[in-house]
Design a protein around this motif. Structure first.
Motif, mmCIF file in Angstrom:
data_model
loop_
_atom_site.group_PDB
_atom_site.id
_atom_site.type_symbol
_atom_site.label_atom_id
_atom_site.label_comp_id
_atom_site.label_asym_id
_atom_site.label_seq_id
_atom_site.Cartn_x
_atom_site.Cartn_y
_atom_site.Cartn_z
ATOM 1 N N LEU A 5 0.812 -1.086 0.018
ATOM 2 C CA LEU A 5 0.098 0.104 -0.003
ATOM 3 C C LEU A 5 0.767 1.238 0.035
ATOM 4 C CD1 LEU A 5 -2.747 -1.190 2.469
ATOM 5 C CD2 LEU A 5 -2.953 -0.950 0.276
ATOM 6 N N THR A 6 0.461 2.152 -0.743
ATOM 7 C CA THR A 6 1.278 3.601 -1.048
ATOM 8 C C THR A 6 0.376 4.594 -0.508
ATOM 9 O OG1 THR A 6 2.204 2.813 -2.990
ATOM 10 C CG2 THR A 6 2.190 5.078 -2.554
ATOM 11 N N PHE A 7 1.119 5.252 0.479
ATOM 12 C CA PHE A 7 0.522 6.446 1.273
ATOM 13 C C PHE A 7 1.204 7.670 1.182
ATOM 14 C CE2 PHE A 7 -1.484 2.990 3.429
ATOM 15 C CZ PHE A 7 -2.888 3.178 3.380
ATOM 16 N N SER A 8 0.828 8.840 1.266
ATOM 17 C CA SER A 8 1.540 10.069 1.266
ATOM 18 C C SER A 8 1.708 10.426 2.713
ATOM 19 C CB SER A 8 0.897 11.368 0.804
ATOM 20 O OG SER A 8 -0.407 11.693 1.215
ATOM 21 N N ASP A 9 2.409 11.433 3.157
ATOM 22 C CA ASP A 9 2.528 12.167 4.462
ATOM 23 C C ASP A 9 1.019 12.389 4.886
ATOM 24 O OD1 ASP A 9 5.044 11.186 4.700
ATOM 25 O OD2 ASP A 9 5.873 13.183 4.975
ATOM 26 N N ALA A 10 0.513 13.051 4.403
ATOM 27 C CA ALA A 10 -1.037 13.618 4.632
ATOM 28 C C ALA A 10 -1.842 12.540 4.864
ATOM 29 C CB ALA A 10 -1.517 14.547 3.550
ATOM 30 N N GLU A 11 -1.575 11.287 4.453
ATOM 31 C CA GLU A 11 -2.364 10.095 4.716
ATOM 32 C C GLU A 11 -2.085 9.334 6.095
ATOM 33 O OE1 GLU A 11 -4.143 8.874 0.713
ATOM 34 O OE2 GLU A 11 -2.168 8.785 0.669
ATOM 35 N N ILE A 12 -0.900 9.876 6.766
ATOM 36 C CA ILE A 12 -0.675 9.241 8.065
ATOM 37 C C ILE A 12 -0.649 10.083 9.227
ATOM 38 C CG2 ILE A 12 1.534 8.026 9.098
ATOM 39 C CD1 ILE A 12 0.716 6.611 6.611
#
Length: 368
Positions: free
Chosen positions: A53-60
């Motif tokens: 799964l790939t996330f951005s900082d804004a999604e953590i």
């Protein structure tokens, strides 16, 4: 003591040294509200490496343990009267956390015959227009049940018909599993549902870091921002030192994770065998986590036991505490009357001594 879900292993050496290094480097000040960029990057690498799964900082989001992260989610998203579907048995905090956030927990009994897992038909039956979340925990506390890819796909089929319902996936026991299959989490199994899925995890169970208090979530950016508002008014940033240690746990050698799991498997086999040797007690073998969930309904139905004033699992666990000096948790605390939960996060010696005492106590109860 078999009542606490806390691994008895020390935190790995590299993690402890990272924490000491953070202190010596004076990394003891406020950090970014919901996690440093460095820790968020480590969490993102973890999700990509282990879950695809790939996330951005804004999604953590990072909080003071997975418990705080769960609470932030509920506080940020529930309006008064919103419903949260909670399969039973469940972790004791879920129901009250929903209530504290103004929501209504909708408990769904998932019997042992169904593997303690929520069936798709049962989910369909309880969804209403007020349903906001389905809260899943796999591997489960208290049962050790695991939702396979097939189980999650079946639930996803139901969820596609109810676009107002999201999923909170509590994956805190992800690395405490005894099968050889790949871990399944809803966002990876049903990628089309990902915009309404929140994954919750942390370092406490996998890395024996309970006291460091670091949990994290991955979710759509808007939800993460709302969670940050909640956290800003209750705790602000998680411990700066613990965040550095968590980076080392996630990015560093993973040998200890497999080694701890090997020990847990040995302890699981031991405690299940010992429980099944206790008169009128039965325990299925859990697939994950580090809890044995023993069925004591036959024991509680014995007339001689009831005549001694022990008529439910609460009274039985109190008897074990007072008379056998062994602490276990009644199943009713998890929404499953007639069961008891025993943690095997303790040493084999402690498990053996505790079960010997409990066996003697049960035989004393059954004596004419």
């Amino acid at each position: 003591m078999l009542n606490t879900g806390e691994p008895d292993f020390p935190s790995p050496d590299n993690v402890r040294l990272a924490g000491i290094g953070a202190i010596l480097a004076n990394q003891t000040r406020y950090t970014a509200l919901d996690g440093t960029p460095a820790l968020k990057a480590a969490i993102r690498r973890k999700f990509l490496r282990e879950n695809g799964l790939t996330f951005s900082d804004a999604e953590i989001s990072v909080g003071a343990g997975a418990k705080q992260v769960l609470f932030n989610i509920l506080m940020a998203t529930l309006n008064p009267g919103d419903e949260v579907i909670v399969p039973l048995p469940c972790w004791t905090s879920y129901l009250d956390m929903v209530r504290l956030a103004g929501g209504v927990p909708v408990s769904v009994s998932c019997p042992e015959e169904a593997g303690f897992r929520l069936a798709a038909t049962a989910l369909r039956d309880v969804v209403t227009e007020r349903t906001r979340w389905l809260l899943l925990n796999s591997p489960s506390n208290p049962t050790g049940a695991i939702y396979s890819r097939e189980h999650l796909q079946a639930l996803g089929t139901v969820l596609r018909d109810v676009p107002h319902v999201g999923v909170i996936s509590d994956d805190i026991y992800e690395h405490v599993r005894y099968n050889n299959g790949q871990f399944a989490t809803m966002a990876a199994v049903c990628p089309d549902l990902r915009p309404r899925i929140v994954i919750v995890n942390g370092v406490s169970k996998a890395y024996s870091m309970t006291g460091w208090r670091i949990g994290y979530a991955a979710a759509p950016a808007g939800m993460i921002a709302a969670m940050a508002v909640v956290q800003s008014q209750c705790s602000s940033n998680p411990c700066s030192i613990s965040q550095v240690a968590a980076i080392e746990a996630l990015d560093g050698p993973q040998d200890s994770v497999a080694e701890h799991c090997r020990h847990f498997r040995q302890r699981r086999d031991m405690i299940v065998d010992l429980l099944n040797a206790v008169p009128d007690v039965r325990c299925a073998c859990p697939d994950g986590a580090f809890y044995a969930f023993a069925d004591v309904r036959t024991l509680l139905a014995r007339q001689v036991v009831r005549e001694r004033g022990i008529t439910d699992d609460m009274a039985l666990c109190q008897y074990f505490l007072n008379e056998c000096h062994v602490a276990v948790v009644p199943g009713s605390c998890f929404g499953a009357e007639g069961y008891m939960r025993l943690s095997y996060a303790s040493s084999e010696d402690m498990i053996a001594r505790a079960l010997a005492r409990m066996t003697t106590g049960v035989r004393r109860l059954l004596a004419p």
